[in-house]
Design an enzyme around this catalytic site. Structure first.
Site, short mmCIF file in Angstrom:
data_model
loop_
_atom_site.label_atom_id
_atom_site.label_comp_id
_atom_site.label_asym_id
_atom_site.label_seq_id
_atom_site.Cartn_x
_atom_site.Cartn_y
_atom_site.Cartn_z
N HIS A 222 -20.17 45.84 48.49
CA HIS A 222 -21.33 46.23 47.69
C HIS A 222 -20.90 46.78 46.34
O HIS A 222 -19.78 47.24 46.18
CB HIS A 222 -22.16 47.28 48.42
CG HIS A 222 -21.45 48.59 48.55
ND1 HIS A 222 -20.48 48.80 49.52
CD2 HIS A 222 -21.53 49.74 47.83
CE1 HIS A 222 -20.00 50.03 49.38
NE2 HIS A 222 -20.61 50.61 48.36
N HIS B 259 -18.34 47.71 39.92
CA HIS B 259 -17.28 46.95 40.57
C HIS B 259 -17.63 46.82 42.05
O HIS B 259 -18.53 47.49 42.53
CB HIS B 259 -15.93 47.68 40.43
CG HIS B 259 -15.90 48.91 41.26
ND1 HIS B 259 -16.50 50.09 40.85
CD2 HIS B 259 -15.42 49.15 42.50
CE1 HIS B 259 -16.35 51.00 41.80
NE2 HIS B 259 -15.71 50.46 42.82
#
Length: 175
Positions: free
Chosen positions: A125, A43
């Protein structure tokens, strides 16, 4: 029964993109480079909330429901290694404005609800590997995933039987 739960807001990945990234990671990094993040847990975090009470969770969910923002496209075309945290990551070389705005809104709401936010700037990220103890060779930038972002998710992080699992508690559509 616990009075709090560990939560964060994030972006999920389409299944096809998730599988492509898993295959790319396996082909790109040595098996002993670090501990791979489970495919189901990939995620992009928008705002970490930490341990949150049920009342605070309801407030955060109400506030998240008031966010009015357009959907956007996200390109994953950069990778890096953070030696201090032992993390190899995948992210955008240039974060889209929509992503930065959404993260800023959620982090601001979280701070107002008493969920401290990091002082360092937001760096979008996906964590690919954890517990990386020695420098890794990063791949040339010949990878590129583009995904539409049309919703964000409130996740609960649970630790059980030696592993962490993320469960979606709620999601909100972007206009």
């Amino acid at each position: 029964m616990r009075d709090t739960q560990k939560l964060f807001f994030g972006l999920d990945l389409p299944d096809e993109c998730r599988q492509q990234i898993i295959r790319w990671r396996a082909a790109t990094f040595m098996a002993d480079a670090g501990k791979p993040v489970a495919a189901a847990n990939l995620h992009l975090t928008l705002a970490f909330l930490g341990e949150v009470s049920a009342q605070k969770t309801r407030t955060l969910m109400e506030q998240a429901g008031r966010i009015s923002q357009h959907a956007f496209d996200l390109t994953l075309d950069d990778a890096g290694y953070w030696p201090r945290s032992g993390v190899v990551w995948l992210g955008p070389a240039r974060a889209p404005r929509g992503l930065l705005q959404l993260a800023a809104l959620l982090r601001s709401q979280a701070a107002r609800c008493g969920c401290p936010q990091p002082a360092q700037p937001y760096h979008p990220h996906l964590t690919l590997l954890r517990q990386v103890t020695r420098p890794v060779a990063l791949p040339p930038r010949n990878f590129h995933w583009q995904l539409p972002v049309s919703r964000f998710v409130l996740y609960q992080s649970e630790y059980a039987r030696g592993s962490v699992r993320y469960h979606a508690l709620a999601q909100w559509e972007l206009g």
